[in-house]
Design a protein around this motif. Structure first.
Motif, PDB file in Angstrom:
ATOM      1  N   ILE A 154       0.863  -1.185   0.000  1.00  0.00           N
ATOM      2  CA  ILE A 154       0.000   0.000   0.000  1.00  0.00           C
ATOM      3  C   ILE A 154       0.895   1.230   0.000  1.00  0.00           C
ATOM      4  CG2 ILE A 154      -1.805   1.255   1.230  1.00  0.00           C
ATOM      5  CD1 ILE A 154      -2.614  -1.392   2.520  1.00  0.00           C
ATOM      6  N   PHE A 155       0.672   2.099  -0.975  1.00  0.00           N
ATOM      7  CA  PHE A 155       1.468   3.320  -1.081  1.00  0.00           C
ATOM      8  C   PHE A 155       0.575   4.537  -0.850  1.00  0.00           C
ATOM      9  CE2 PHE A 155       3.832   0.233  -3.623  1.00  0.00           C
ATOM     10  CZ  PHE A 155       5.100   0.373  -3.076  1.00  0.00           C
ATOM     11  N   GLU A 156       1.179   5.532  -0.296  1.00  0.00           N
ATOM     12  CA  GLU A 156       0.471   6.776   0.017  1.00  0.00           C
ATOM     13  C   GLU A 156       1.284   7.945  -0.518  1.00  0.00           C
ATOM     14  OE1 GLU A 156       0.245   8.673   4.148  1.00  0.00           O
ATOM     15  OE2 GLU A 156      -1.639   7.566   4.017  1.00  0.00           O
ATOM     16  N   ARG A 157       0.590   8.846  -1.173  1.00  0.00           N
ATOM     17  CA  ARG A 157       1.265  10.023  -1.722  1.00  0.00           C
ATOM     18  C   ARG A 157       1.799  10.893  -0.593  1.00  0.00           C
ATOM     19  NH1 ARG A 157       3.015  11.232  -6.941  1.00  0.00           N
ATOM     20  NH2 ARG A 157       2.873  13.458  -7.370  1.00  0.00           N
ATOM     21  N   ARG A 158       3.063  11.230  -0.657  1.00  0.00           N
ATOM     22  CA  ARG A 158       3.637  12.053   0.389  1.00  0.00           C
ATOM     23  C   ARG A 158       3.409  13.532   0.089  1.00  0.00           C
ATOM     24  NH1 ARG A 158       9.695  11.796   0.792  1.00  0.00           N
ATOM     25  NH2 ARG A 158       9.224   9.615   0.452  1.00  0.00           N
ATOM     26  N   ARG A 159       3.012  14.282   1.110  1.00  0.00           N
ATOM     27  CA  ARG A 159       2.752  15.707   0.943  1.00  0.00           C
ATOM     28  C   ARG A 159       4.029  16.505   1.150  1.00  0.00           C
ATOM     29  NH1 ARG A 159      -1.425  14.713  -1.867  1.00  0.00           N
ATOM     30  NH2 ARG A 159      -3.049  13.569  -0.762  1.00  0.00           N
ATOM     31  N   THR A 187       5.574  17.504  -4.428  1.00  0.00           N
ATOM     32  CA  THR A 187       4.340  16.833  -4.847  1.00  0.00           C
ATOM     33  C   THR A 187       3.166  17.794  -4.882  1.00  0.00           C
ATOM     34  OG1 THR A 187       3.875  16.167  -2.557  1.00  0.00           O
ATOM     35  CG2 THR A 187       5.139  14.637  -3.919  1.00  0.00           C
ATOM     36  N   ALA A 188       3.156  18.763  -3.956  1.00  0.00           N
ATOM     37  CA  ALA A 188       2.030  19.701  -3.923  1.00  0.00           C
ATOM     38  C   ALA A 188       1.935  20.500  -5.216  1.00  0.00           C
ATOM     39  CB  ALA A 188       2.170  20.647  -2.728  1.00  0.00           C
ATOM     40  N   PHE A 189       3.089  20.797  -5.830  1.00  0.00           N
ATOM     41  CA  PHE A 189       3.093  21.587  -7.051  1.00  0.00           C
ATOM     42  C   PHE A 189       3.434  20.723  -8.267  1.00  0.00           C
ATOM     43  CE2 PHE A 189       3.708  24.677  -3.699  1.00  0.00           C
ATOM     44  CZ  PHE A 189       2.930  25.744  -4.114  1.00  0.00           C
ATOM     45  N   SER A 190       3.046  19.463  -8.199  1.00  0.00           N
ATOM     46  CA  SER A 190       3.310  18.565  -9.314  1.00  0.00           C
ATOM     47  C   SER A 190       2.406  18.900 -10.494  1.00  0.00           C
ATOM     48  CB  SER A 190       3.096  17.114  -8.886  1.00  0.00           C
ATOM     49  OG  SER A 190       1.762  16.917  -8.455  1.00  0.00           O
ATOM     50  N   VAL A 191       2.895  18.557 -11.681  1.00  0.00           N
ATOM     51  CA  VAL A 191       2.139  18.787 -12.913  1.00  0.00           C
ATOM     52  C   VAL A 191       1.302  17.544 -13.194  1.00  0.00           C
ATOM     53  CG1 VAL A 191       2.294  19.260 -15.376  1.00  0.00           C
ATOM     54  CG2 VAL A 191       3.934  20.303 -13.797  1.00  0.00           C
ATOM     55  N   ASN A 192      -0.002  17.711 -13.242  1.00  0.00           N
ATOM     56  CA  ASN A 192      -0.913  16.607 -13.539  1.00  0.00           C
ATOM     57  C   ASN A 192      -2.059  17.134 -14.388  1.00  0.00           C
ATOM     58  OD1 ASN A 192      -2.845  17.773 -11.595  1.00  0.00           O
ATOM     59  ND2 ASN A 192      -1.422  16.982 -10.042  1.00  0.00           N
ATOM     60  N   GLY A 193      -3.020  16.271 -14.657  1.00  0.00           N
ATOM     61  CA  GLY A 193      -4.121  16.665 -15.534  1.00  0.00           C
ATOM     62  C   GLY A 193      -4.891  17.857 -15.014  1.00  0.00           C
ATOM     63  N   VAL A 194      -5.133  17.878 -13.706  1.00  0.00           N
ATOM     64  CA  VAL A 194      -5.910  18.972 -13.116  1.00  0.00           C
ATOM     65  C   VAL A 194      -5.147  20.285 -13.220  1.00  0.00           C
ATOM     66  CG1 VAL A 194      -6.971  19.842 -11.010  1.00  0.00           C
ATOM     67  CG2 VAL A 194      -7.138  17.409 -11.577  1.00  0.00           C
ATOM     68  N   ALA A 203      -3.912  25.772   1.271  1.00  0.00           N
ATOM     69  CA  ALA A 203      -4.810  24.661   1.588  1.00  0.00           C
ATOM     70  C   ALA A 203      -4.595  23.476   0.648  1.00  0.00           C
ATOM     71  CB  ALA A 203      -6.263  25.142   1.516  1.00  0.00           C
ATOM     72  N   LEU A 204      -4.454  23.753  -0.640  1.00  0.00           N
ATOM     73  CA  LEU A 204      -4.243  22.674  -1.602  1.00  0.00           C
ATOM     74  C   LEU A 204      -2.887  21.997  -1.410  1.00  0.00           C
ATOM     75  CD1 LEU A 204      -5.693  24.371  -4.814  1.00  0.00           C
ATOM     76  CD2 LEU A 204      -6.698  22.460  -3.561  1.00  0.00           C
ATOM     77  N   ALA A 205      -1.868  22.788  -1.037  1.00  0.00           N
ATOM     78  CA  ALA A 205      -0.543  22.198  -0.819  1.00  0.00           C
ATOM     79  C   ALA A 205      -0.539  21.275   0.387  1.00  0.00           C
ATOM     80  CB  ALA A 205       0.497  23.303  -0.634  1.00  0.00           C
TER      81      ALA A 205
END
Length: 589
Positions: free
Chosen positions: A241-246, A250-257, A450-452
């Protein structure tokens, strides 16, 4: 000496040495307890884990059901604490986690049985407490489930788990039994610090090779026993089980959103520029059209009139859409030229400083004053306590003048709206857009934080910040002139070009008298103040022809003794700078 007395003497000698030898052999407390009437009857023993036995069974999906039997030596505490390592860094952006659930505690011999579970970063802490302090040995049984222990590794499934450890007290013996429900391919174990590579005391499988058994003697506080079991591939079907680390990364990663949000921001900025062009570009289009239709520089000898009859302060506000201090300065000069006040330059040699006195003159028809002009005269010739005055030095402006100046500038904004040059006050339009941009920026900052903290979409908040900043900046250009205002601006452009040339127009015969040329020069000078060409335009007075009697002064400007019009250019330049500096900071065109 008789033989029977020798044992007695030896006994007395030993008794005499016991106090000295006691500290070396730890016998003093025992002796004191036996002979000292005031010595304590008991000494609290240090707490420790006598034995920690862990029985772990792997089920489908890699879920481990665990029963842990702890024999604990209490020394007066109400309970015990056991820490599990349930999170490890797997990569820059991910952690491998082993959640612990369904924790229960019991005790067959009166030990603590109230359990509390708390998570602290990479560890899960179990506190088992009772209702009263405990001494002596007690047995505590923990039942719980652990997920994510199994990971596929080629031809095997590997279980790796810090089955024992996280104690704040030493452990005399640790024993772990792992039941894999399938033939075990290999076993291994490590003891010591969390990442130790030192093998444990003993490890082996039972005769059916379905259980791995691991034993470790004497563990210090803070040490761990890690067990490793290899099972056939697909034996449990378990997966890690993996969990995204904050983190900031990662907070400012480039993704679809975030890509969609940034694309939306780009579209918003382009659309904003398009809207700004529709508003601001209209000014340029109307000016170009009017000029093409024949709006020439309106200079026709002695019949010259200012653009559409507008005042200098109005032109200054129209050009840059701001009622600046320089526009107020030009209005003061214009009021002097029109005979409402007199400007007197004081003699620097007599006063020791460069200063000017403004004297109010009575005009028979003050009704031709605009509202902002009347407010300016009242501001100049009213003392801070509200009493009228006939004159004021430029250096004395201060006190309540700043407040009154703000009212003058506000009236200038009202005036350009009344003239039909703007649909709304330019300062109000800028303020609304600026406030909206600042509010959006603040919301973007709060949203980014808040998002970070909670997601990987902090770039969305950053996009909002950029949009807010762009809106704040672009808001300074949002005031737009009406078609009528743009027409006046077209006339103004030609008039400014004429003043920048610094040449007085001749009459039809080329014989304009010097007083007439000086009067025409004076009439144009307030506009030159607005356009920032005072020095160049003022020099034309030196070429005004042969001076008549009294030509060493203008009718609205008087210099000190021995002063003549050849010095007017420098005097006017310093006057405009001093006036702007006295009431506020001057601005550039």
């Amino acid at each position: 000496m008789p033989a029977c007395s020798r044992p007695l003497v030896a006994s007395l000698a030993i008794a005499a040495l016991l106090p000295l030898l006691g500290p070396l052999f730890g016998t003093v407390p025992a002796v004191a307890a036996a002979t000292g009437p005031e010595a304590p009857s008991t000494v609290a023993a240090p707490e420790r884990v006598i034995k920690d036995e862990v029985a772990l069974r792997i089920g489908r999906g890699g879920v481990a059901r665990v029963r842990e039997t702890i024999t604990y030596e209490f020394g007066g505490s109400r309970g015990l604490e056991r820490a599990f390592v349930t999170k490890r860094h797997s990569s820059v952006s991910e952690d491998r986690v082993n959640p612990i659930a369904n924790v229960r505690a019991s005790s067959p011999d009166g030990g603590p049985a109230q359990v509390a579970v708390t998570e602290n970063d990479t560890r899960t802490l179990l506190k088992v407490t009772g209702n009263a302090p405990l001494t002596g040995r007690r047995t505590v049984v923990l039942d719980y489930e652990v997920r994510g222990l199994v990971a596929p590794m080629g031809a095997v499934e590997e279980l790796r788990w810090t089955a024992v450890g996280g104690w704040k007290v030493p452990v005399d013996e640790a024993r772990v039994t792992v039941d894999g429900g399938a033939p075990i391919r290999n076993v291994n174990c490590f003891a010591g610090p969390l990442d130790s590579a030192i093998g444990c005391t003993q490890f082996y499988t039972n005769h059916t090779h379905t259980q791995g058994i691991f034993i470790q003697q004497r563990m210090s506080a803070g040490e761990y026993l890690t067990v490793v079991v290899g099972l056939p591939a697909g034996a449990t079907g378990g997966k890690p089980i993996f969990e995204r680390r904050r983190t900031v990364a990662t907070a400012f990663s480039v993704n679809g959103v975030t890509v969609a949000a940034l694309a939306g921001l780009l579209a918003l900025l382009i659309g904003g520029l398009g809207g700004l062009y529709l508003l601001r570009g209209r000014d340029a289009r109307v000016v170009g059209k009017r000029a093409a239709e024949g709006d020439h520089a309106p200079v026709e000898g002695s019949r010259f009139e200012p653009p559409d009859g507008v005042r200098p302060g109005q032109i200054g506000t129209l050009i840059d859409e701001r009622a600046d201090v320089i526009d107020v300065t030009a209005t003061i000069v214009d009021l002097a030229v029109r005979g409402h006040l007199l400007i007197e330059e004081e003699d620097r040699a007599a006063t020791g400083r460069l200063d000017w006195a403004l004297r109010r003159l009575d005009r028979p028809s003050p009704e031709n004053l605009l509202r902002y002009e009347r407010l300016l005269l009242d501001a100049l010739f009213t003392t801070p306590d509200g009493a009228p005055r006939d004159s004021v030095r430029l250096s004395e402006l201060g006190g309540t003048f700043a407040t009154r100046l703000a009212k003058v500038r506000s009236a200038m904004y009202d005036d350009v709206v009344e003239q039909g040059w703007f649909a709304r006050r330019p300062d109000s339009v800028r303020s609304r857009w600026t406030i909206a941009g600042l509010v959006l920026t603040v919301l973007g900052v709060a949203g980014t934080v808040a998002l970070a903290l909670a997601t990987d979409h902090a770039l969305v908040g950053l996009a909002v910040i950029i949009a807010g900043a762009a809106l704040t900046y672009g808001g300074q250009y949002m005031p737009a002139k009406t078609a009528r205002g743009s027409t006046v601006l077209a006339h103004t452009i030609g008039f400014r070009a004429f003043l920048e040339r610094g040449e007085l127009p001749d009459d039809a015969a080329g014989e304009m008298a010097a007083p007439q040329r000086i009067a025409l020069f004076s009439r144009f000078l307030p506009y030159a103040v607005v356009f920032g060409v005072v020095a160049k335009w003022a020099k034309t007075v030196e070429n005004a022809g042969e001076r008549a009697e009294g030509a060493d002064n203008l009718y609205w400007y008087e210099g000190p003794a021995e002063w003549d019009l050849s010095e007017f250019a420098e005097s006017m330049r310093t006057f405009t700078l001093a006036t702007s500096g006295s009431i506020s900071q001057s601005r550039g065109m």
